[in-house]
Design an enzyme around this catalytic site. Sequence first.
Site, PDB file in Angstrom:
ATOM      1  N   HIS A 157      41.566  34.231  35.535  1.00 36.97           N
ATOM      2  CA  HIS A 157      41.951  35.325  35.812  1.00 36.97           C
ATOM      3  C   HIS A 157      43.106  36.799  35.626  1.00 36.97           C
ATOM      4  CE1 HIS A 157      38.509  34.135  38.149  1.00 36.97           C
ATOM      5  NE2 HIS A 157      37.703  34.598  37.114  1.00 36.97           N
TER       6      HIS A 157
HETATM    7  S1  FES Z   1      43.593  34.295  38.450  1.00 33.58           S
HETATM    8 FE1  FES Z   1      41.756  33.998  39.195  1.00 33.58          FE
HETATM    9  S2  FES Z   1      41.742  32.249  39.247  1.00 33.58           S
HETATM   10 FE2  FES Z   1      43.757  32.667  39.475  1.00 33.58          FE
END
Ligand code: FES
Length: 200
Positions: A157
């Site tokens: 993410h």
């Molecule tokens: S940014 Fe979501 S698991 Fe690392």
Amino acid sequence: MSEDAVDQDKRRFLVALTAATGTVGAAGIAVPFVKSMLPSERAQAAGAPVEVDISKLQPGELMIVEWRKKPVWIVNRTDQNLAELSSLDSKLTDITSKGSKQPEYAKNEHRSREAQKNVLVMVGICTHLGCSPKHFPDLAPAGFEDGWVGGFYCPCHGSTFDLAGRVYKGAPAPSNLEIPKYKFLNDTTILVGDDSEATA
Ligand code: FES
């Protein structure tokens, strides 16, 4: 019953008894073996500290070891890497690691032991949802603005962390990466998972 029939019955009984005794004997021998595989003992072994030889880890390099089924990164940071950490304050969420997990001796800007501050020992699991970030020592991850000085990028993410595992502002990860307990046994050997009687 004839005498022959009685003898035959006795023999059958003795054979059955011998077989039963043999079974008990086998079970008796098997106990220590089974005991050596008890889940509690396996769990204890899985949680045991891990000794790591870092003598071949060159400046700027990262190596990965497993401790408690987690990847633990060991990074040999350069003097430049350390100097650049203080230039990032305005970009980070938790500069002093107040809301992050680390032993007291790693609660500092470089997040490592003072006497060997260039060596970073860190759990390589993102504090967002548990992915494993990637090491970006030089090139910035795609989409990162100017000013990348090396660090880690989580592709799941998009969380970014500096070379002390401190999370950049705006990332979904809520806190810095975890620093486990560790100590140096000598200049080139680290024990991950144990910091008892360590002073520096
Ligand atoms: S940014 Fe979501 S698991 Fe690392």
